[in-house]
Write a protein that holds these residues in place. Structure first.
Motif, PDB file in Angstrom:
ATOM      1  N   PRO A 105       0.875  -1.177   0.000  1.00 43.63           N
ATOM      2  CA  PRO A 105       0.000   0.000   0.000  1.00 43.63           C
ATOM      3  C   PRO A 105       0.912   1.227   0.000  1.00 43.63           C
ATOM      4  O   PRO A 105       1.920   1.244   0.708  1.00 43.63           O
ATOM      5  CB  PRO A 105      -0.764  -0.136   1.326  1.00 43.63           C
ATOM      6  CG  PRO A 105       0.021  -1.081   2.171  1.00 43.63           C
ATOM      7  CD  PRO A 105       0.804  -1.951   1.245  1.00 43.63           C
ATOM      8  N   LEU A 145      -6.193   1.591   6.339  1.00 38.29           N
ATOM      9  CA  LEU A 145      -5.385   0.383   6.574  1.00 38.29           C
ATOM     10  C   LEU A 145      -4.158   0.732   7.420  1.00 38.29           C
ATOM     11  O   LEU A 145      -3.863   0.069   8.419  1.00 38.29           O
ATOM     12  CB  LEU A 145      -4.969  -0.228   5.237  1.00 38.29           C
ATOM     13  CG  LEU A 145      -4.183  -1.530   5.349  1.00 38.29           C
ATOM     14  CD1 LEU A 145      -4.583  -2.475   4.231  1.00 38.29           C
ATOM     15  CD2 LEU A 145      -2.679  -1.323   5.284  1.00 38.29           C
ATOM     16  N   ALA A 153      -4.574  -3.568  -7.932  1.00 37.75           N
ATOM     17  CA  ALA A 153      -3.831  -4.685  -8.543  1.00 37.75           C
ATOM     18  C   ALA A 153      -2.960  -4.184  -9.678  1.00 37.75           C
ATOM     19  O   ALA A 153      -3.332  -3.265 -10.399  1.00 37.75           O
ATOM     20  CB  ALA A 153      -4.827  -5.707  -9.084  1.00 37.75           C
ATOM     21  N   TYR A 154      -1.779  -4.798  -9.852  1.00 42.25           N
ATOM     22  CA  TYR A 154      -0.986  -4.433 -11.025  1.00 42.25           C
ATOM     23  C   TYR A 154      -1.291  -5.394 -12.171  1.00 42.25           C
ATOM     24  O   TYR A 154      -1.789  -6.504 -11.946  1.00 42.25           O
ATOM     25  CB  TYR A 154       0.506  -4.322 -10.747  1.00 42.25           C
ATOM     26  CG  TYR A 154       1.221  -5.352  -9.903  1.00 42.25           C
ATOM     27  CD1 TYR A 154       0.901  -6.691  -9.904  1.00 42.25           C
ATOM     28  CD2 TYR A 154       2.299  -4.948  -9.114  1.00 42.25           C
ATOM     29  CE1 TYR A 154       1.608  -7.609  -9.134  1.00 42.25           C
ATOM     30  CE2 TYR A 154       3.011  -5.858  -8.336  1.00 42.25           C
ATOM     31  CZ  TYR A 154       2.667  -7.181  -8.357  1.00 42.25           C
ATOM     32  OH  TYR A 154       3.356  -8.080  -7.616  1.00 42.25           O
ATOM     33  N   SER A 185       1.060 -13.522   1.284  1.00 43.46           N
ATOM     34  CA  SER A 185       0.395 -13.240   2.550  1.00 43.46           C
ATOM     35  C   SER A 185      -0.436 -11.975   2.367  1.00 43.46           C
ATOM     36  O   SER A 185       0.017 -11.014   1.756  1.00 43.46           O
ATOM     37  CB  SER A 185       1.488 -13.073   3.610  1.00 43.46           C
ATOM     38  OG  SER A 185       0.968 -12.501   4.762  1.00 43.46           O
ATOM     39  N   LEU A 189      -3.764  -9.496   4.220  1.00 39.06           N
ATOM     40  CA  LEU A 189      -4.612  -9.210   5.382  1.00 39.06           C
ATOM     41  C   LEU A 189      -6.076  -9.548   5.131  1.00 39.06           C
ATOM     42  O   LEU A 189      -6.776 -10.046   6.000  1.00 39.06           O
ATOM     43  CB  LEU A 189      -4.543  -7.717   5.718  1.00 39.06           C
ATOM     44  CG  LEU A 189      -3.325  -7.182   6.470  1.00 39.06           C
ATOM     45  CD1 LEU A 189      -3.407  -5.661   6.575  1.00 39.06           C
ATOM     46  CD2 LEU A 189      -3.225  -7.799   7.859  1.00 39.06           C
TER      47      LEU A 189
HETATM   48  C1  LIG Z   1      -1.255  -2.466  -3.556  1.00 45.47           C
HETATM   49  S1  LIG Z   1      -2.115  -3.827  -2.946  1.00 45.47           S
HETATM   50  C2  LIG Z   1      -1.371  -5.193  -3.779  1.00 45.47           C
HETATM   51  C3  LIG Z   1      -2.091  -5.567  -5.034  1.00 45.47           C
HETATM   52  C4  LIG Z   1      -1.521  -6.815  -5.700  1.00 45.47           C
HETATM   53  N1  LIG Z   1      -0.211  -6.571  -6.272  1.00 45.47           N
HETATM   54  C5  LIG Z   1      -2.460  -7.284  -6.811  1.00 45.47           C
HETATM   55  O1  LIG Z   1      -2.059  -7.335  -7.969  1.00 45.47           O
HETATM   56  O2  LIG Z   1      -3.630  -7.542  -6.500  1.00 45.47           O
HETATM   57  C6  LIG Z   1      -1.542  -4.029  -1.322  1.00 45.47           C
HETATM   58  C7  LIG Z   1      -2.183  -5.167  -0.564  1.00 45.47           C
HETATM   59  O3  LIG Z   1      -1.459  -5.377   0.643  1.00 45.47           O
HETATM   60  C8  LIG Z   1      -2.362  -5.749   1.663  1.00 45.47           C
HETATM   61  N2  LIG Z   1      -1.678  -5.436   2.928  1.00 45.47           N
HETATM   62  C9  LIG Z   1      -1.395  -4.227   3.441  1.00 45.47           C
HETATM   63  N3  LIG Z   1      -0.691  -4.321   4.580  1.00 45.47           N
HETATM   64  C10 LIG Z   1      -0.494  -5.647   4.790  1.00 45.47           C
HETATM   65  C11 LIG Z   1       0.176  -6.396   5.792  1.00 45.47           C
HETATM   66  N4  LIG Z   1       0.783  -5.816   6.826  1.00 45.47           N
HETATM   67  N5  LIG Z   1       0.190  -7.749   5.687  1.00 45.47           N
HETATM   68  C12 LIG Z   1      -0.429  -8.374   4.629  1.00 45.47           C
HETATM   69  N6  LIG Z   1      -1.089  -7.708   3.659  1.00 45.47           N
HETATM   70  C13 LIG Z   1      -1.118  -6.359   3.735  1.00 45.47           C
HETATM   71  C14 LIG Z   1      -3.589  -4.920   1.378  1.00 45.47           C
HETATM   72  O4  LIG Z   1      -4.742  -5.500   1.955  1.00 45.47           O
HETATM   73  C15 LIG Z   1      -3.619  -4.936  -0.162  1.00 45.47           C
HETATM   74  O5  LIG Z   1      -4.406  -6.007  -0.628  1.00 45.47           O
END
Ligand SMILES: C[S@@+](CC[C@H](N)C(=O)[O-])C[C@H]1O[C@@H](n2cnc3c(N)ncnc32)[C@H](O)[C@@H]1O
Length: 351
Positions: A31, A41, A217-218, A261, A263
């Motif tokens: 994020p 978040l 998502a990328y 991993s 959340l």
């Molecule tokens: C920018 S998005 C990633 C999108 C991913 N690359 C995709 O293509 O779908 C960041 C993700 O990290 C998760 N997230 C944020 N902090 C986290 C943490 N401490 N542990 C696990 N997931 C986390 C968020 O819920 C979110 O889904």
């Protein structure tokens, strides 16, 4: 050949489910600090962040958000092998806090954090998000000097753990079969990617567009390319900010193991709903690479340039000796296992 893909619902600030030095490549997009969609978040991760934002203290909020990401970077340092690579997709943020507009340079802050952890920075990539932003200059006016440039590029920061590259046994098949074509090398290893179109089909149907947007998502091209560039068959790719699982999807298509991993458990169910489509997707990704190569061969011949080598597994010439062993794979079956998926691969079928 089989690969495994483990996915955990959990907080990546503690990746104890992943062993020390068990991952060869990290591909992820956290994020982005100071982008409003992630304020809640970050505030859940550290309530002081919400307080700093409410008090109009942008710099403290920015620092506190990065402090949370740094706990994940600590974990990456632990789980990566020496010489392993971390690719971090991140964009900077522009924001007005307490009446003051500025840029919050996330890429610089992440770079600093990785260097502090002993990672060596490698040349990074800039890419431009496919977006239609007719309204992007709204409000910036037509008179100088108080308008600002619109941020449309993102960074893929690339780091190596430690000073030395990984070593392989001489002529390791899992490395030579994972070679890329010469013309792919020329495109992928340029530092500005203007050809990420988002066109590579993903398993998400229209119903999930909203979810992909919510998760930022990328495009599948990003992790797929990075996995092909920085890992060999049999390696394990980790995404600690798994989102909709694009990295795992790319790893499945590319014949690597993966671990993720996330959340939010809702994302895992959506991935699971689409998993039946992975065999067809992997086949179309592999065939598109081969097709593109054949077009390149035709163009080069039309220009009067010949080829010195023949590919071992395909009826096509290649430019370099190293490409001869290239062997693309497709997914034959995906089976659910306790904490993820087991994937059966086979050489790419051409029929
Ligand atoms: C920018 S998005 C990633 C999108 C991913 N690359 C995709 O293509 O779908 C960041 C993700 O990290 C998760 N997230 C944020 N902090 C986290 C943490 N401490 N542990 C696990 N997931 C986390 C968020 O819920 C979110 O889904």
């Amino acid at each position: 050949m089989e690969t495994t893909h483990r996915v955990f619902v959990g907080d990546s600030r503690d990746l104890s489910a992943v062993d020390d030095e068990s991952v060869e490549l990290v591909v992820t997009s956290p994020p982005y600090p100071m982008i409003e969609m992630w304020d809640d978040l970050f505030t859940e991760l550290d309530p002081a962040i919400g307080d700093a934002l409410a008090a109009g203290d942008g710099y403290d909020a920015f620092e506190a958000m990065h402090a949370q990401l740094e706990r994940v970077w600590d974990e990456l340092e632990r789980v990566l092998v020496d010489g392993g690579i971390a690719c971090i997709n991140v964009g900077d943020a522009t924001r007005s806090v307490d009446g003051s507009f500025r840029v919050y340079p996330n890429h610089a802050r992440v770079l600093e954090a990785f260097e502090e952890r002993g990672f060596e920075p490698l040349p990074d990539v800039l890419w431009r998000k496919p977006a239609n932003s007719a309204a992007k200059f709204m409000g910036s006016g037509m008179i100088p000097p108080n308008a600002y440039v619109t941020l449309e590029h993102e960074y893929i920061l690339v780091f190596r753990k430690g000073a030395r590259s990984r070593e392989f046994e001489p002529r390791a098949d899992r490395r030579y079969e994972a070679a890329y074509f010469w013309e792919e090398r020329n495109r992928w290893f340029t530092d500005v990617w203007t050809d990420v179109t988002g066109e590579l089909q993903s398993i998400d149907g229209p119903a999930d567009d909203d979810l992909r947007e919510r998760s930022a998502a990328y495009p599948l091209e990003i992790p797929y390319r990075l996995i092909c560039m920085y890992s060999a068959y049999g390696d394990t790719v980790l995404d600690p900010f798994w989102g909709t699982g694009t990295t795992t999807l790319a790893a499945m298509c590319a014949g690597r193991h993966s671990v993720g991993s996330e959340l939010e458990d809702a994302f895992l169910a959506v991935f699971d709903d689409g998993v039946d489509e992975v065999p067809a997707l992997s086949r179309s990704v592999g065939r598109a690479r081969l097709e593109r190569h054949r077009s390149f061969v035709d163009r080069r011949r039309d220009e009067g340039t010949g080829f010195e080598y023949e590919a071992d597994y395909y009826d096509t010439p290649v430019v370099t000796k190293m490409e001869r062993g290239i062997r693309l794979r497709e997914v034959r079956a995906v089976d659910g296992i306790e904490d993820g998926y087991r994937v059966e691969h086979a050489p790419l079928s051409l029929e």
